[in-house]
Enzyme design. Structure first.
Site, PDB file in Angstrom:
ATOM      1  N   GLY A   1       3.467  -1.551   2.484  1.00  0.00           N
ATOM      2  CA  GLY A   1       2.441  -0.395   2.256  1.00  0.00           C
ATOM      3  C   GLY A   1       1.041  -1.101   2.654  1.00  0.00           C
TER       4      GLY A   1
ATOM      5  N   LYS B   1       1.009  -2.706   7.138  1.00  0.00           N
ATOM      6  CA  LYS B   1       1.868  -1.927   7.816  1.00  0.00           C
ATOM      7  C   LYS B   1       2.649  -2.357   9.044  1.00  0.00           C
ATOM      8  CE  LYS B   1       0.565   2.387   5.446  1.00  0.00           C
ATOM      9  NZ  LYS B   1       1.928   2.906   5.064  1.00  0.00           N
TER      10      LYS B   1
ATOM     11  N   THR C   1       5.698  -0.075   5.727  1.00  0.00           N
ATOM     12  CA  THR C   1       7.080   0.387   6.644  1.00  0.00           C
ATOM     13  C   THR C   1       7.141   0.601   7.764  1.00  0.00           C
ATOM     14  OG1 THR C   1       8.121   1.730   4.523  1.00  0.00           O
ATOM     15  CG2 THR C   1       8.921   2.154   6.502  1.00  0.00           C
TER      16      THR C   1
ATOM     17  N   ASN D   1      -0.991   8.003  -2.335  1.00  0.00           N
ATOM     18  CA  ASN D   1      -0.924   8.148  -0.991  1.00  0.00           C
ATOM     19  C   ASN D   1       0.082   9.298  -0.201  1.00  0.00           C
ATOM     20  OD1 ASN D   1       1.232   6.524   0.988  1.00  0.00           O
ATOM     21  ND2 ASN D   1       1.373   5.989  -1.024  1.00  0.00           N
TER      22      ASN D   1
ATOM     23  N   GLY E   1       2.612   8.749   5.302  1.00  0.00           N
ATOM     24  CA  GLY E   1       3.780   9.334   6.151  1.00  0.00           C
ATOM     25  C   GLY E   1       4.347   8.097   7.146  1.00  0.00           C
ATOM     26  N   PHE E   2       4.215   6.985   6.782  1.00  0.00           N
ATOM     27  CA  PHE E   2       4.660   5.825   7.593  1.00  0.00           C
ATOM     28  C   PHE E   2       3.900   5.651   8.967  1.00  0.00           C
ATOM     29  CE2 PHE E   2       9.505   6.200   5.850  1.00  0.00           C
ATOM     30  CZ  PHE E   2       9.155   5.541   4.786  1.00  0.00           C
TER      31      PHE E   2
ATOM     32  N   ASN F   1      10.170  -4.083   5.946  1.00  0.00           N
ATOM     33  CA  ASN F   1      10.718  -3.054   5.259  1.00  0.00           C
ATOM     34  C   ASN F   1      10.612  -1.784   6.298  1.00  0.00           C
ATOM     35  OD1 ASN F   1       9.918  -0.186   4.070  1.00  0.00           O
ATOM     36  ND2 ASN F   1      10.060  -1.453   2.287  1.00  0.00           N
TER      37      ASN F   1
ATOM     38  N   ASN G   1      14.029   1.440   3.682  1.00  0.00           N
ATOM     39  CA  ASN G   1      13.146   2.316   2.609  1.00  0.00           C
ATOM     40  C   ASN G   1      13.606   3.759   2.703  1.00  0.00           C
ATOM     41  OD1 ASN G   1      11.325   3.869   1.231  1.00  0.00           O
ATOM     42  ND2 ASN G   1       9.506   3.077   2.482  1.00  0.00           N
TER      43      ASN G   1
ATOM     44  N   SER H   1      10.369   6.806  -0.092  1.00  0.00           N
ATOM     45  CA  SER H   1       9.033   7.392   0.287  1.00  0.00           C
ATOM     46  C   SER H   1       8.897   8.982   0.142  1.00  0.00           C
ATOM     47  CB  SER H   1       8.448   7.002   1.475  1.00  0.00           C
ATOM     48  OG  SER H   1       7.232   7.787   1.643  1.00  0.00           O
TER      49      SER H   1
ATOM     50  N   ASN I   1       7.169  10.910   1.295  1.00  0.00           N
ATOM     51  CA  ASN I   1       6.070  11.172   2.350  1.00  0.00           C
ATOM     52  C   ASN I   1       6.618  11.595   3.828  1.00  0.00           C
ATOM     53  OD1 ASN I   1       3.803  11.153   0.464  1.00  0.00           O
ATOM     54  ND2 ASN I   1       3.787   9.096   0.841  1.00  0.00           N
ATOM     55  N   THR I   2       7.937  11.439   3.782  1.00  0.00           N
ATOM     56  CA  THR I   2       8.677  11.743   5.022  1.00  0.00           C
ATOM     57  C   THR I   2       9.820  12.728   4.520  1.00  0.00           C
ATOM     58  OG1 THR I   2       8.599   9.556   6.274  1.00  0.00           O
ATOM     59  CG2 THR I   2      10.374  10.889   6.773  1.00  0.00           C
TER      60      THR I   2
ATOM     61  N   LYS J   1      15.148  -0.011  -1.092  1.00  0.00           N
ATOM     62  CA  LYS J   1      14.040   0.298  -2.072  1.00  0.00           C
ATOM     63  C   LYS J   1      14.360   1.880  -2.532  1.00  0.00           C
ATOM     64  CE  LYS J   1       9.089   0.031  -2.605  1.00  0.00           C
ATOM     65  NZ  LYS J   1       8.138  -0.564  -2.050  1.00  0.00           N
TER      66      LYS J   1
ATOM     67  N   THR K   1      10.392  -0.250  -8.238  1.00  0.00           N
ATOM     68  CA  THR K   1      10.439   0.854  -7.548  1.00  0.00           C
ATOM     69  C   THR K   1       9.388   1.186  -6.581  1.00  0.00           C
ATOM     70  OG1 THR K   1       9.281   2.176  -9.303  1.00  0.00           O
ATOM     71  CG2 THR K   1      11.651   1.897  -9.702  1.00  0.00           C
ATOM     72  N   ASN K   2       9.634   2.412  -5.750  1.00  0.00           N
ATOM     73  CA  ASN K   2       8.381   2.987  -4.902  1.00  0.00           C
ATOM     74  C   ASN K   2       7.530   3.675  -5.692  1.00  0.00           C
ATOM     75  OD1 ASN K   2       7.362   3.759  -2.391  1.00  0.00           O
ATOM     76  ND2 ASN K   2       9.166   3.844  -1.513  1.00  0.00           N
TER      77      ASN K   2
ATOM     78  N   GLY L   1       0.519   2.255  -9.118  1.00  0.00           N
ATOM     79  CA  GLY L   1      -0.346   1.616  -9.868  1.00  0.00           C
ATOM     80  C   GLY L   1       0.026   1.748 -11.424  1.00  0.00           C
TER      81      GLY L   1
END
Length: 357
Positions: free
Chosen positions: A68, A71, A91, A116, A119-120, A145, A178, A181, A183-184, A215, A243-244, A268
């Site tokens: 992350g 990238k 990723t 975040n 989106g890769f 990744n 991965n 995520s 975000n995809t 992951k 974890t993610n 975080g």
């Protein structure tokens, strides 16, 4: 000093703008041979007691940088020089893609967290491969990744992952699939074992001898965590990274309420408890048959130590890098060395899995 700089200056700038500025500076450092070698001699882990072996790879320290941050695999050497025992890039997708529209990266300063929805965004597997092929001036353990290209339909997702794996696995010390995520669209569906099994089998064939890990998300139900653990043992996976980021927003302070409302994955400090819980559940299920990598809410040596005791062979961080600054990994490694000796251990390997409940 860095914390004061962050509080007074850096936090006032847009988060993604600051990230790009940092990456550019690190890329310049990565191609500056004298500077990076000097940094490496000063800050890279050298204590033999910190060395650990996982899935046939030797790591100078159990603490590394999670995917992350870098990238596009552009600043691996600089990150290694600052003390990370390994750097996981990505990723990375088979095809270049811009990611989601900006703004897409937000700080939750009171909670030491980030949201975040990147989106890769990356330049694609070919560009990353060119960078990874370059000779390195300092040693670095590099994980790659890989994820699904957004425009590829789900029925062709396996083929898309395989294309990235074929390009990048020969250049990686280990490869990570991965599927976690948020975000995809549709990506997390692949954590269901009936979809994950054929995906991992095909990527594993493409990866050849490169160790393959998966992951997973912290938002999986406990029974689904168990199912992934069983699958990892069944197909001989090298490891599981847990974890993610999470789509949950529990336990955040009121000061960050506005930013917390943004969609995307939260990383975080707020992720700490669940990440540790998933690690312990995985360890109880797989024992030492599968290497476990713990990430999520790791801020300091206490967190790293706790993850090692709970059964993680490797520990990763990312958000802490934003809040603690460039010497974060060096400070953690130094504190780990001191703690080992204070407790009478001669190797970090003696710590792993000593407390699993």
């Amino acid at each position: 000093m860095y914390r004061l700089l962050f509080a007074q200056v850096l936090r006032r700038f847009d988060a993604e703008t600051m990230h790009h500025m940092t990456i550019r500076a690190l890329r310049l450092l990565s191609v500056a041979p004298v500077a990076k070698r000097r940094l490496y001699r000063r800050f890279a882990p050298r204590d033999e007691a910190l060395r650990v072996q996982a899935f046939g790879v030797h790591f100078p320290s159990p603490f590394g940088l999670a995917a992350g941050f870098d990238k596009d695999a552009g600043c691996v050497e600089a990150l290694a020089a600052f003390g990370f025992g390994h750097v996981e890039v990505g990723t990375i997708t088979a095809h270049a893609q811009p990611g989601n529209p900006r703004p897409r990266l937000f700080r939750l300063v009171s909670d030491h967290a980030i949201v975040n929805r990147m989106g890769f965004n990356n330049a694609g597997a070919d560009a990353a491969a060119r960078r990874l092929r370059r000779p390195r001036g300092v040693p670095a353990v590099v994980g790659v990744n890989i994820g699904k290209t957004k425009v590829i339909p789900e029925e062709l997702a396996v083929r898309d992952y395989v294309a990235a794996a074929r390009r990048l696995a020969p250049l990686a010390d280990y490869l990570v699939v991965n599927v976690s995520s948020p975000n995809t669209p549709g990506l997390r569906d692949f954590q269901a074992v009936e979809l994950l099994r054929p995906l991992l089998r095909e990527v594993g064939r493409a990866a050849g001898r490169t160790p393959l890990l998966v992951k997973i998300a912290p938002d999986l139900a406990d029974e689904d965590v168990d199912a992934v653990a069983d699958l990892a043992v069944e197909i001989g996976l090298a490891g599981v990274i847990a974890t993610n980021t999470t789509i949950g927003r529990q336990g955040l302070s009121k000061a960050d309420a506005g930013v917390a409302a943004e969609t995307g994955g939260l990383s975080g400090r707020p992720l700490k408890a669940r990440s540790l819980e998933v690690l312990r559940r995985l360890r109880a299920r797989v024992g030492d048959r599968v290497t476990l990598v713990s990430v999520g809410g790791v801020e300091n040596v206490d967190d790293v130590w706790e993850r090692l005791l709970a059964g993680a062979t490797l520990v990763q961080g990312y958000t802490g890098f934003v809040y603690e600054g460039p010497l974060w990994a060096w400070r953690i490694n130094r504190a780990l060395s001191r703690r080992l000796r204070r407790h009478g251990y001669t190797s970090i390997r003696e710590v792993i899995g000593r407390v699993t409940t």
